[in-house]
Motif scaffolding. Structure first.
Motif, PDB file in Angstrom:
ATOM      1  N   LEU A  35      -8.754   1.885  -5.035  1.00  0.00           N
ATOM      2  CA  LEU A  35      -7.455   1.580  -5.632  1.00  0.00           C
ATOM      3  C   LEU A  35      -6.745   2.866  -6.051  1.00  0.00           C
ATOM      4  CD1 LEU A  35      -5.306  -0.383  -6.535  1.00  0.00           C
ATOM      5  CD2 LEU A  35      -6.599  -0.729  -8.666  1.00  0.00           C
ATOM      6  N   ALA A  36      -7.471   3.820  -6.610  1.00  0.00           N
ATOM      7  CA  ALA A  36      -6.856   5.100  -6.982  1.00  0.00           C
ATOM      8  C   ALA A  36      -6.267   5.778  -5.753  1.00  0.00           C
ATOM      9  CB  ALA A  36      -7.873   5.997  -7.669  1.00  0.00           C
ATOM     10  N   ARG A  37      -6.975   5.729  -4.634  1.00  0.00           N
ATOM     11  CA  ARG A  37      -6.464   6.315  -3.390  1.00  0.00           C
ATOM     12  C   ARG A  37      -5.176   5.637  -2.948  1.00  0.00           C
ATOM     13  NH1 ARG A  37     -12.506   6.513  -1.170  1.00  0.00           N
ATOM     14  NH2 ARG A  37     -12.940   8.699  -1.700  1.00  0.00           N
ATOM     15  N   ALA A  38      -5.112   4.317  -3.075  1.00  0.00           N
ATOM     16  CA  ALA A  38      -3.908   3.578  -2.691  1.00  0.00           C
ATOM     17  C   ALA A  38      -2.729   3.951  -3.592  1.00  0.00           C
ATOM     18  CB  ALA A  38      -4.169   2.071  -2.756  1.00  0.00           C
ATOM     19  N   ILE A  39      -2.978   4.111  -4.874  1.00  0.00           N
ATOM     20  CA  ILE A  39      -1.914   4.502  -5.810  1.00  0.00           C
ATOM     21  C   ILE A  39      -1.416   5.906  -5.478  1.00  0.00           C
ATOM     22  CG2 ILE A  39      -1.393   5.040  -8.231  1.00  0.00           C
ATOM     23  CD1 ILE A  39      -3.462   2.800  -8.965  1.00  0.00           C
ATOM     24  N   LEU A  40      -2.340   6.836  -5.253  1.00  0.00           N
ATOM     25  CA  LEU A  40      -1.951   8.206  -4.928  1.00  0.00           C
ATOM     26  C   LEU A  40      -1.161   8.261  -3.616  1.00  0.00           C
ATOM     27  CD1 LEU A  40      -5.200  10.000  -6.057  1.00  0.00           C
ATOM     28  CD2 LEU A  40      -2.922  10.313  -7.061  1.00  0.00           C
ATOM     29  N   ALA A  41      -1.578   7.486  -2.633  1.00  0.00           N
ATOM     30  CA  ALA A  41      -0.847   7.444  -1.361  1.00  0.00           C
ATOM     31  C   ALA A  41       0.570   6.925  -1.581  1.00  0.00           C
ATOM     32  CB  ALA A  41      -1.591   6.580  -0.346  1.00  0.00           C
ATOM     33  N   ALA A  42       0.709   5.902  -2.408  1.00  0.00           N
ATOM     34  CA  ALA A  42       2.038   5.341  -2.679  1.00  0.00           C
ATOM     35  C   ALA A  42       2.905   6.306  -3.485  1.00  0.00           C
ATOM     36  CB  ALA A  42       1.900   4.007  -3.417  1.00  0.00           C
ATOM     37  N   LEU A  43       2.278   7.209  -4.242  1.00  0.00           N
ATOM     38  CA  LEU A  43       3.037   8.232  -4.973  1.00  0.00           C
ATOM     39  C   LEU A  43       3.460   9.384  -4.068  1.00  0.00           C
ATOM     40  CD1 LEU A  43       1.063   8.458  -8.349  1.00  0.00           C
ATOM     41  CD2 LEU A  43       3.390   7.576  -8.021  1.00  0.00           C
ATOM     42  N   GLY A  44       2.922   9.400  -2.838  1.00  0.00           N
ATOM     43  CA  GLY A  44       3.331  10.413  -1.874  1.00  0.00           C
ATOM     44  C   GLY A  44       2.248  11.342  -1.386  1.00  0.00           C
ATOM     45  N   HIS A  45       1.003  11.121  -1.793  1.00  0.00           N
ATOM     46  CA  HIS A  45      -0.074  11.987  -1.319  1.00  0.00           C
ATOM     47  C   HIS A  45      -0.432  11.644   0.116  1.00  0.00           C
ATOM     48  CE1 HIS A  45      -3.546  14.584  -1.445  1.00  0.00           C
ATOM     49  NE2 HIS A  45      -4.263  13.597  -0.933  1.00  0.00           N
ATOM     50  N   GLU A  46      -0.575  12.676   0.928  1.00  0.00           N
ATOM     51  CA  GLU A  46      -1.027  12.504   2.308  1.00  0.00           C
ATOM     52  C   GLU A  46      -2.355  13.219   2.446  1.00  0.00           C
ATOM     53  OE1 GLU A  46       1.978  13.833   5.000  1.00  0.00           O
ATOM     54  OE2 GLU A  46       3.484  12.484   4.174  1.00  0.00           O
ATOM     55  N   GLY A  47      -3.275  12.609   3.107  1.00  0.00           N
ATOM     56  CA  GLY A  47      -4.575  13.243   3.328  1.00  0.00           C
ATOM     57  C   GLY A  47      -5.660  12.588   2.510  1.00  0.00           C
ATOM     58  N   ASP A  48      -6.793  13.272   2.496  1.00  0.00           N
ATOM     59  CA  ASP A  48      -7.971  12.745   1.817  1.00  0.00           C
ATOM     60  C   ASP A  48      -7.825  12.785   0.303  1.00  0.00           C
ATOM     61  OD1 ASP A  48      -9.280  12.280   4.218  1.00  0.00           O
ATOM     62  OD2 ASP A  48     -10.247  14.242   4.222  1.00  0.00           O
ATOM     63  N   VAL A  49      -8.469  11.847  -0.341  1.00  0.00           N
ATOM     64  CA  VAL A  49      -8.581  11.806  -1.799  1.00  0.00           C
ATOM     65  C   VAL A  49     -10.075  11.752  -2.099  1.00  0.00           C
ATOM     66  CG1 VAL A  49      -8.123  10.488  -3.902  1.00  0.00           C
ATOM     67  CG2 VAL A  49      -6.366  10.630  -2.122  1.00  0.00           C
ATOM     68  N   PRO A  50     -10.652  12.909  -2.447  1.00  0.00           N
ATOM     69  CA  PRO A  50     -12.078  12.892  -2.739  1.00  0.00           C
ATOM     70  C   PRO A  50     -12.370  12.168  -4.046  1.00  0.00           C
ATOM     71  CG  PRO A  50     -11.162  15.045  -3.212  1.00  0.00           C
ATOM     72  CD  PRO A  50     -10.064  14.220  -2.599  1.00  0.00           C
ATOM     73  N   SER A  51     -13.537  11.599  -4.126  1.00  0.00           N
ATOM     74  CA  SER A  51     -13.957  10.993  -5.385  1.00  0.00           C
ATOM     75  C   SER A  51     -14.153  12.114  -6.395  1.00  0.00           C
ATOM     76  CB  SER A  51     -15.265  10.230  -5.196  1.00  0.00           C
ATOM     77  OG  SER A  51     -15.762   9.819  -6.457  1.00  0.00           O
ATOM     78  N   PRO A  52     -13.632  11.958  -7.600  1.00  0.00           N
ATOM     79  CA  PRO A  52     -13.801  13.011  -8.605  1.00  0.00           C
ATOM     80  C   PRO A  52     -15.123  12.923  -9.363  1.00  0.00           C
ATOM     81  CG  PRO A  52     -12.354  11.325  -9.452  1.00  0.00           C
ATOM     82  CD  PRO A  52     -12.706  10.932  -8.033  1.00  0.00           C
ATOM     83  N   SER A  53     -16.112  12.257  -8.806  1.00  0.00           N
ATOM     84  CA  SER A  53     -17.384  12.046  -9.500  1.00  0.00           C
ATOM     85  C   SER A  53     -18.023  13.336  -9.988  1.00  0.00           C
ATOM     86  CB  SER A  53     -18.379  11.324  -8.596  1.00  0.00           C
ATOM     87  OG  SER A  53     -17.931  10.019  -8.349  1.00  0.00           O
ATOM     88  N   PHE A  54     -17.983  14.392  -9.182  1.00  0.00           N
ATOM     89  CA  PHE A  54     -18.638  15.636  -9.570  1.00  0.00           C
ATOM     90  C   PHE A  54     -17.659  16.635 -10.172  1.00  0.00           C
ATOM     91  CE2 PHE A  54     -21.538  13.680  -6.592  1.00  0.00           C
ATOM     92  CZ  PHE A  54     -22.685  13.688  -7.350  1.00  0.00           C
TER      93      PHE A  54
END
Length: 105
Positions: A35-54
């Motif tokens: 869901l975070a990736r979908a929100i970021l894409a809708a805000l205009g991010h293009e490309g990969d969204v790595p998990s911020p786990s580490f």
């Protein structure tokens, strides 16, 4: 990414204003990062969204996003006092926070 989550992420993103926090709670594998990736894409991010786990915090500047965003994963925090060390307030100034595992913070 499932079409329903793309649509839901776009609806959330369309309503976001600077200072908003989206708290993403749920068990492992519940879809928080998706869901975070979908929100970021809708805000205009293009490309990969790595998990911020580490990394714990992944900033996304504006531009290209319509406003700055920070994707954070607090799963590995042992104590909420660790937040001060992360500089989270500086990262999210004028933007939004997508927080996974907010109960850890």
């Amino acid at each position: 990414m499932p079409l329903a989550l793309d649509s839901f992420g776009a609806k959330i993103a369309s309503r976001l204003r600077p200072g908003d926090v989206i708290a993403l709670s749920g068990d492992l594998g519940a879809g928080k990062t998706t869901l975070a990736r979908a929100i970021l894409a809708a805000l205009g991010h293009e490309g990969d969204v790595p998990s911020p786990s580490f990394a714990i915090i992944e900033p996304y500047p504006s531009p290209p996003l319509r406003m700055p965003a920070v994707h954070a994963d607090f799963y590995r925090l042992a104590d909420p006092s660790e937040l001060a060390e992360l500089g989270l307030d500086e990262w999210r100034e004028g933007g939004v926070l997508l927080a996974e595992w907010p109960e850890q913070a």
